[in-house]
Write an enzyme that holds these catalytic residues in place. Structure first.
Site, mmCIF file in Angstrom:
data_model
loop_
_atom_site.group_PDB
_atom_site.id
_atom_site.type_symbol
_atom_site.label_atom_id
_atom_site.label_comp_id
_atom_site.label_asym_id
_atom_site.label_seq_id
_atom_site.Cartn_x
_atom_site.Cartn_y
_atom_site.Cartn_z
ATOM 1 N N ARG A 1 0.911 -1.128 -0.138
ATOM 2 C CA ARG A 1 0.107 0.148 0.057
ATOM 3 C C ARG A 1 0.873 1.177 -0.146
ATOM 4 O O ARG A 1 1.784 1.323 0.815
ATOM 5 C CB ARG A 1 -0.880 0.062 1.288
ATOM 6 C CG ARG A 1 -2.162 0.425 1.359
ATOM 7 C CD ARG A 1 -3.003 0.140 2.514
ATOM 8 N NE ARG A 1 -2.401 -0.370 3.710
ATOM 9 C CZ ARG A 1 -1.924 0.890 4.471
ATOM 10 N NH1 ARG A 1 -1.981 2.026 4.187
ATOM 11 N NH2 ARG A 1 -1.398 0.369 5.726
ATOM 12 N N LYS B 1 -9.671 -0.896 1.724
ATOM 13 C CA LYS B 1 -9.312 0.404 2.429
ATOM 14 C C LYS B 1 -9.756 1.628 1.739
ATOM 15 O O LYS B 1 -10.299 2.621 2.406
ATOM 16 C CB LYS B 1 -7.780 0.435 2.328
ATOM 17 C CG LYS B 1 -6.889 -0.572 2.807
ATOM 18 C CD LYS B 1 -7.326 -0.600 4.337
ATOM 19 C CE LYS B 1 -6.346 -1.883 4.964
ATOM 20 N NZ LYS B 1 -6.572 -2.121 6.265
ATOM 21 N N CYS C 1 0.626 -5.351 13.951
ATOM 22 C CA CYS C 1 0.627 -5.512 15.259
ATOM 23 C C CYS C 1 -0.444 -6.723 15.770
ATOM 24 O O CYS C 1 -0.663 -6.806 16.672
ATOM 25 C CB CYS C 1 -0.191 -4.390 15.922
ATOM 26 S SG CYS C 1 1.059 -2.909 15.895
HETATM 27 C C1 OXD Z 1 -3.250 -2.764 6.364
HETATM 28 C C2 OXD Z 1 -3.747 -4.001 5.689
HETATM 29 O O1 OXD Z 1 -2.144 -2.428 5.754
HETATM 30 O O2 OXD Z 1 -4.734 -4.547 6.413
HETATM 31 O O3 OXD Z 1 -3.532 -2.237 7.172
HETATM 32 O O4 OXD Z 1 -3.345 -4.464 4.478
HETATM 33 MN MN MN Z 2 -5.624 -3.416 7.873
#
Ligand code: OXD
Ligand code: MN
Length: 587
Positions: A67, A204, A248
Site C-alpha cells: 500500500r 481500504k 500489530c
Molecule cells: C493494512 C492491511 O495495511 O490491512 O492495514 O493491509
Molecule cells: Mn489493515
C-alpha cells in the site's frame, strides 16, 4: 433506458477504451477462466494440487508490493476537510491530471465489471460498490474479499445506490500511480498498482476511507478493527472490536486458539481488519465485518503463532509474493525453522547457496475466504451484526503501556484511542522503535479531518444507550533484557477474559492515573509460567514516563488546530494533573 450503473460503466469504457467489457457473475467457472488468463500472462503459477487444492501463487511487479500512502489522496472540495493527516488534491485538478492517465489505459485489454457488496447479504448495514478493473487478479481477489456478482447487482437494481470505483493497472510506473478518493461524490479512482490495498477498492478505499465519511454523515462508524467473540464456559459469547495499526497482530488475535480452552474459553472469529458499527434497536453498538475474506501478512505465520490460519489457507487461497518450495508449496520466513532446499523466491528466481533472503517478500500475503477459518463465528454473517461489549485499542510500546488498562468512561476512551501510538518495526521504516501516533489505527484510512473524526467518536458515545467499555492493550512490553515480558498469541485470551469480566462487573482492578489496571490476581494465570516480577513490570504505570507521554500527546493534538474537540484537550490536561498528584504524593 440505461440504468445509472450501465451509464457509469459506459462512461468508464469511453475513457479507458478497452477491447471488450465483461460483467462478472462471481461464479466458479468465471474464476477458473481468470486463473487461466493469469497463468497465460506468466506471473502466476498453480500450487501443489494435492497439498493445496485450488491455490495459486501470484508474483506482482517488484515495484508494486505494498500500500502506498504517498500517492493516496483525499480529493474533498475543501482542503481543510481532508485535514492535516491526509494528502489532498483539488477534485478538478485530480480529474484532469489522473484522468489523462486513464485515457486509453485499457486499450487492448478487457474491462471487468465487478458489482460487489460490503457486508452480509440482507443486512441494513451493508453497502454496494462496483469496481471496473483491467486486472483478472483483482477480480479473483475481490471474489474472496467481498460478495460479488448477482447478489450485488440485485441490490443495485433495486436501490441504484453504489460506490463506483475505476481501477486500471496503467503502466505500473510508480510515478504514474495514484489512489484517489472523491468523498462528496463517493467515487474512487486508482491507477498504476495491482496491489491489495491500492487495487481491491472495496477494502481500504471504500470500507474505510469513503465509508468513514459516509458513517459520519449517517451516524455510524467505519473502523480499522478486527471483530471476535469470546465464549465463556456457560456458552455465553461476548463480542469485541480491536483496533491495532498494521503489523500489530490483528489477524492472529482474531483467529486465536485460546490457551484457556480446557476451562471453556474459546475465541470465535468474525473479522480481521474492518468493522462497521451502528446502534442497534437494543441500544447496543452492533458490528458487521464488511469483508468476506482475510488478506493477511504471511511472514511470521506458523503453527504456533496462528494454527487456525495455517489450517484455513490449505485450499482456495491466493498467495501473493510468497516463496515456493520444490514441491510447489507456499513458503515464507518464519513458517518453518529451516529454509527448505530447492526454493524459488517471490520473484520466481531459484534460491542458490549464495542467495540472500528474505525469499518471501516481507509484505507477502494470503487471500482466503473467511468461512475457511476453523473457528468462524456462526454469527459472522448475521444481518443484525453482533453487539459489541468492548472496544480495544493497542499498539507496540516496548516501555510505556501496561499489558491492559481500562478507560474511565467513553470520553476518556476516545482520548486513549486518539493518543494511540505504535513503535515502527524494521519492516515498516528504516528507523526502528520510533513512536508513530496512529489514532484509532486510522491514520492512513480516515477519509476526512481527524479532528472531526474525534468529534464523531464523542458524538457516537452520546448516541449509544449502552456503549461498549474502552480498553487499551500492549502485548509488546519489554524487560530490561530487551525480551518481551508477555508470551502473547493464545495467552492473550487471559486479558480478554479480564476485559469481559470488567464489562460484567466481576473482575477487580486498581485505579491509576491512566485508567484501571488488573488488581493482583485478577488475571487468570493458571498454567502460565510467568514470574511475579514480570507481571509487576507488565502492569506497572510509571508516572514519569506517562508525564512525558502526556506532553507529547499535547503537542500532537496541536496539529488539529481548532478542530480538536475541547473534551480531548481537557482529557490530556486531566491526565497530567492526575500524574502530578501521584508524583507529589510520592515525594
Ligand atoms: C493494512 C492491511 O495495511 O490491512 O492495514 O493491509
Ligand atoms: Mn489493515
Amino acid at each position: 433506458m440505461a440504468t445509472p450503473l450501465e451509464e457509469w460503466v459506459e462512461k468508464a469504457a469511453q475513457k479507458t477504451k478497452p477491447k471488450q467489457i465483461v460483467w462478472c457473475d462471481g461464479s466458479e467457472a468465471e474464476a477458473e477462466r481468470m486463473v487461466e488468463t493469469l497463468l497465460a500472462e506468466g506471473r502466476t503459477v498453480r500450487l501443489n494440487e494435492r497439498t493445496h487444492p485450488n491455490c495459486i501463487l501470484h508474483r506482482s511487479d517488484p515495484s508494486d508490493v505494498a500500500r502506498t500512502e504517498q500517492i493516496t489522496f483525499i480529493c474533498s472540495r475543501r482542503k481543510e476537510d481532508a485535514g492535516p493527516t491526509n494528502n489532498w488534491m483539488a477534485p478538478e485538478e485530480a480529474k484532469q491530471k489522473v484522468g489523462a492517465l486513464f485515457d486509453g489505459a485499457m486499450a487492448g485489454r478487457t474491462m471487468y465489471v465487478v458489482p460487489y457488496l460490503m457486508g452480509p447479504v440482507g443486512s441494513p448495514m451493508t453497502r454496494a460498490g462496483v469496481e471496473v478493473t483491467d486486472s483478472p487478479y483483482v477480480v479473483i481477489s475481490m471474489r474472496i474479499m467481498a460478495r460479488i456478482g448477482k447478489v450485488a447487482l440485485d441490490r443495485i437494481d433495486k436501490t441504484n445506490e453504489f460506490v463506483p470505483g475505476l481501477h486500471s493497472m496503467g503502466d505500473l510506473n510508480p510515478s504514474r500511480r495514484y489512489v484517489l478518493h472523491f468523498p462528496e461524490e463517493k467515487l474512487i479512482w486508482s491507477i498504476g498498482s495491482g496491489y491489495g490495498g491500492n487495487a481491491l477498492l472495496g477494502k481500504k478505499c471504500f470500507a474505510l476511507r469513503i465509508a468513514s465519511w459516509m458513517a459520519r454523515e449517517q451516524g455510524w462508524m467505519a473502523e480499522h478493527t478486527l471483530i471476535l467473540g469470546l465464549e465463556d464456559p456457560s456458552g455465553k459469547v461476548s463480542y469485541m472490536a480491536a483496533a491495532f495499526p498494521s503489523a500489530c497482530g490483528k489477524t492472529n488475535m482474531a483467529m486465536m486458539v485460546s490457551a484457556l480452552e480446557n476451562v471453556g474459553y474459546r475465541v470465535q472469529t468474525l473479522g480481521d481488519d474492518i468493522g462497521w458499527m451502528q446502534v442497534g434497536s437494543d441500544g447496543y453498538l452492533h458490528a458487521i465485518n464488511p469483508e468476506a475474506g482475510f488478506f493477511g501478512v504471511a511472514p511470521g505465520t506458523n503453527e504456533q503463532t496462528n494454527p487456525n490460519v495455517m489450517a484455513a489457507i490449505q485450499k482456495n487461497t491466493i498467495f501473493t509474493n510468497v516463496a515456493m518450495t520444490g514441491s510447489r508449496e507456499p513458503w515464507w520466513e518464519g513458517m518453518t525453522a529451516e529454509t527448505p532446499r530447492d526454493l524459488t523466491d517471490w520473484q520466481g528466481n531459484k534460491v542458490t547457496a549464495g542467495s540472500k533472503g528474505p525469499f518471501a517478500h516481507p509484505n507477502s500475503r494470503f487471500t482466503v475466504p473467511a468461512p475457511q477459518a476453523p473457528r468462524i463465528s456462526p454469527k459472522w454473517e448475521d444481518p443484525a451484526g453482533v453487539p459489541i461489549s468492548a472496544i480495544i485499542f493497542g499498539g507496540r510500546r516496548a516501555r510505556l503501556a501496561p499489558l491492559v488498562y481500562e478507560s474511565f468512561n467513553w470520553q476518556h476512551g476516545v482520548f486513549v484511542g486518539a493518543s494511540m501510538a505504535s513503535e515502527t518495526t524494521a519492516a515498516i521504516t528504516g528507523a526502528v522503535g520510533v513512536t508513530r501516533r496512529d489514532p484509532m489505527a486510522m491514520l492512513p484510512f480516515c477519509g476526512y479531518h481527524m479532528g472531526d473524526y474525534f468529534q464523531h467518536w464523542l458524538d457516537m458515545g452520546r448516541a449509544i444507550p449502552h456503549p461498549p467499555k474502552i480498553f487499551h492493550v500492549n502485548w509488546f512490553r519489554k524487560g530490561a533484557d530487551g525480551k518481551f515480558l508477555w508470551p502473547g498469541f493464545g495467552e492473550n485470551v487471559r486479558v480478554l477474559k479480564w476485559i469481559v469480566e470488567r464489562v460484567s462487573g466481576k473482575a477487580h482492578a486498581e485505579e491509576t492515573p491512566i485508567g484501571f489496571v488488573p488488581a493482583k490476581r485478577a488475571l487468570t494465570l493458571d498454567g502460565l509460567n510467568i514470574s511475579a516480577e514480570n507481571m509487576d513490570q507488565l502492569l506497572r504505570v510509571e508516572a514519569a514516563d506517562w508525564q512525558k507521554e502526556a506532553e507529547e500527546v499535547g503537542t500532537y493534538f496541536d496539529k488539529f488546530g481548532d478542530r480538536l474537540p475541547k473534551e480531548l484537550r481537557a482529557e490530556q490536561v486531566h491526565l497530567s494533573e492526575r500524574l502530578n498528584l501521584v508524583a507529589s504524593a510520592k515525594t
